[in-house]
Design a protein around this motif. Structure first.
Motif, PDB file in Angstrom:
ATOM      1  N   GLY A  99      -3.056 -10.926  41.555  1.00 36.33           N
ATOM      2  CA  GLY A  99      -1.713 -10.832  41.014  1.00 36.33           C
ATOM      3  C   GLY A  99      -1.190 -12.175  40.559  1.00 36.33           C
ATOM      4  N   ALA A 100       0.011 -12.143  39.966  1.00 33.44           N
ATOM      5  CA  ALA A 100       0.630 -13.366  39.457  1.00 33.44           C
ATOM      6  C   ALA A 100       2.101 -13.117  39.187  1.00 33.44           C
ATOM      7  CB  ALA A 100      -0.068 -13.830  38.180  1.00 33.44           C
ATOM      8  N   ASN A 101       2.839 -14.213  39.002  1.00 39.16           N
ATOM      9  CA  ASN A 101       4.200 -14.185  38.515  1.00 39.16           C
ATOM     10  C   ASN A 101       4.228 -14.731  37.088  1.00 39.16           C
ATOM     11  OD1 ASN A 101       5.432 -13.225  40.967  1.00 39.16           O
ATOM     12  ND2 ASN A 101       5.100 -15.272  41.825  1.00 39.16           N
ATOM     13  N   TYR A 102       5.258 -14.338  36.331  1.00 39.24           N
ATOM     14  CA  TYR A 102       5.295 -14.650  34.903  1.00 39.24           C
ATOM     15  C   TYR A 102       6.717 -14.944  34.456  1.00 39.24           C
ATOM     16  CZ  TYR A 102       0.868 -12.064  35.199  1.00 39.24           C
ATOM     17  OH  TYR A 102      -0.372 -11.614  35.559  1.00 39.24           O
ATOM     18  N   GLU A 103       6.812 -15.769  33.395  1.00 35.34           N
ATOM     19  CA  GLU A 103       8.085 -16.048  32.736  1.00 35.34           C
ATOM     20  C   GLU A 103       7.838 -16.216  31.247  1.00 35.34           C
ATOM     21  OE1 GLU A 103       9.957 -19.467  34.402  1.00 35.34           O
ATOM     22  OE2 GLU A 103      10.163 -18.593  36.421  1.00 35.34           O
ATOM     23  N   PRO A 104       8.870 -16.032  30.422  1.00 36.40           N
ATOM     24  CA  PRO A 104       8.709 -16.296  28.998  1.00 36.40           C
ATOM     25  C   PRO A 104       8.455 -17.781  28.734  1.00 36.40           C
ATOM     26  CG  PRO A 104      10.652 -14.950  29.417  1.00 36.40           C
ATOM     27  CD  PRO A 104      10.193 -15.461  30.734  1.00 36.40           C
ATOM     28  N   ALA A 105       7.468 -18.076  27.899  1.00 32.46           N
ATOM     29  CA  ALA A 105       7.162 -19.452  27.502  1.00 32.46           C
ATOM     30  C   ALA A 105       6.271 -19.407  26.275  1.00 32.46           C
ATOM     31  CB  ALA A 105       6.477 -20.221  28.632  1.00 32.46           C
ATOM     32  N   ASP A 106       6.552 -20.298  25.333  1.00 37.26           N
ATOM     33  CA  ASP A 106       5.717 -20.422  24.135  1.00 37.26           C
ATOM     34  C   ASP A 106       5.601 -19.107  23.366  1.00 37.26           C
ATOM     35  OD1 ASP A 106       5.188 -23.119  24.834  1.00 37.26           O
ATOM     36  OD2 ASP A 106       3.581 -22.470  26.183  1.00 37.26           O
TER      37      ASP A 106
ATOM     38  N   GLY B  11      -0.900 -17.553  40.273  1.00 38.83           N
ATOM     39  CA  GLY B  11      -1.417 -16.281  40.755  1.00 38.83           C
ATOM     40  C   GLY B  11      -2.173 -16.397  42.062  1.00 38.83           C
ATOM     41  N   PHE B  12      -2.752 -15.290  42.475  1.00 35.48           N
ATOM     42  CA  PHE B  12      -3.516 -15.224  43.722  1.00 35.48           C
ATOM     43  C   PHE B  12      -4.574 -14.155  43.580  1.00 35.48           C
ATOM     44  CE2 PHE B  12       0.204 -12.494  43.961  1.00 35.48           C
ATOM     45  CZ  PHE B  12      -0.332 -11.278  44.346  1.00 35.48           C
TER      46      PHE B  12
END
Length: 419
Positions: free
Chosen positions: A372-379, A387-388
């Motif tokens: 899994g992972a966390n995400y944000e808007p970028a580029d 992530g893990f």
């Protein structure tokens, strides 16, 4: 991070506040949602719930009972019953005031802002959310098309296809061969085909231990590959053979009538063949004119279409960046989208977009792994911020806890979708 039912539901509920004002114009603003899965059902529920009646929400979904594709592999392995995967829309209607329409959406008039229904009539919208899941790319597996799906099921949409594949596995002759044609990237649920192999292998090991599994895979590598291969060797040694592109898997075709697969000129007789073709966005996204031919490009801050700012595309159908195509991703995107739409229509507060995803897989009984992972808007896209992943060689207690965590997540996400 350990996820349980209460924490999972709370991740979306905390970010939405009550609306401030009602939008001006023709009256109550109208949101139409097409597709009642992890993206669409979640978005419909959150918009209706958190607007407190200020927004008219219509959900268009052809099926009265929605069977989740996620966790369907556990049904193949014998860990779930098919009814465990089925969910209905009554609570969305009765408790949240969502107008649930069981019909097919067959067209979108973006100028008139209406959705056409197969049963006749059009549904007007101010904002339209498309969450139609996947369809398949014609000709991606030579010899197979949708008319072949009963003989060689894809089982990559939950429900009758899943039941059919399970029945075929159960009917395999002693020592028979189960074959899978794995899909190319990108596709729904990156670890899904390999969890499926694990679950079919588990069922066969208990009921048909001399059977074989043959996988033709066009990809060099796949999600959680080391974890799956470690598990296959531990539990199902000698049963599973995977053929990758180095050995001709990119040149695979099927003969449905003869029940054979041809891998770069080597023809194999099989008893069950699970064909998972290349995928694209569900048909309604293409009809709406918001795809690039396969997927629907979206803006990462709110999941709005890059073609039409009043259309939003969630989940598997979207082309958004780094997030995998999964139920968790769709649910996470739906909460961001719901907050943005509610803000646009009621002038209420919009919070910065944040997304998360976890994909669990069961390799054998009580042996679960996750990524899994966390995400944000970028580029200009949704980008991973870290992530893990489970590690090889973990002890049995940790693997069991990971599986139990996945059970809690399933209870949480389905409550989040359907109330």
């Amino acid at each position: 991070m350990t996820i349980n039912r209460r924490l999972f539901i709370g991740t979306g509920a905390a970010m939405l506040a009550a609306p401030m004002v009602r939008a001006a114009g023709h009256g109550m603003p109208r949101v139409v949602v097409v597709g009642g899965g992890a993206g669409g059902a979640t978005a419909a529920r959150y918009i209706a719930k958190d607007s407190d009646g200020a927004i008219d929400v219509t959900l268009i979904e052809p099926t009265r009972t929605y069977f989740t594709c996620f966790f369907s592999n556990l049904y193949l392995g014998g860990f779930k019953e098919i009814d465990d995967l089925g969910h209905t829309y009554g609570t969305l209607a009765s408790d949240y005031g969502v107008n649930v329409v069981h019909d097919w959406a067959i067209g979108v008039d973006r100028d008139a802002k209406t959705v056409a229904l197969a049963g006749g009539g059009r549904v007007p919208y101010d904002k339209l959310i498309l969450s139609p899941g996947i369809d398949f790319v014609d000709g991606s597996v030579p010899g197979w098309d949708l008319s072949s799906q009963n003989a060689m099921p894809h089982a990559y949409k939950g429900g009758s296809q899943t039941e059919l594949l399970k029945a075929q596995v159960m009917a395999m002759p002693e020592g028979g061969t189960f074959a899978m044609i794995a899909p190319p990237n990108p596709y729904r649920c990156p670890p899904g085909p390999y969890e499926r192999i694990s679950m079919v292998a588990y069922w066969l090991s208990q009921n048909n231990p001399t059977a074989k599994i043959l996988v033709s895979d066009p990809k060099d590598k796949f999600s959680k590959q080391g974890l799956f291969e470690e598990g296959w060797q531990k539990y199902y040694g000698g049963m599973i053979e995977r053929i990758g592109p180095d050995f001709g898997a990119e040149n695979t075709s099927v003969d449905v009538a003869a029940m054979t697969i041809d891998i770069d000129g080597s023809v194999e007789n099989v008893d069950v063949c699970n064909v998972i073709p290349a995928m694209k966005a569900g048909r309604i996204a293409e009809l709406a004119g918001v795809t690039d031919g396969n997927w629907a490009p979206v803006n990462p801050d709110d999941m709005s279409s890059k073609v039409d700012p009043d259309i939003y595309v969630l989940g598997d159908a979207s082309e958004q960046g780094d997030m995998p195509k999964s139920g968790f991703s769709a649910n996470s995107q739906a909460k961001v989208c719901a907050n943005a739409i509610r803000g646009a229509l009621t002038d209420s507060r919009v919070f910065p977009a944040k997304f998360s995803n976890t994909c669990w897989s069961l390799i054998s009984e009580n042996d679960g792994v996750k990524v899994g992972a966390n995400y944000e808007p970028a580029d200009g896209k949704i980008s991973s911020t870290g992530g893990f992943v489970s590690q090889k060689g973990e002890d049995a207690a940790l693997r069991k806890a990971t599986y139990e965590e996945s059970e809690g997540w399933y209870a949480g996400i389905t409550a989040d979708m359907f109330g």
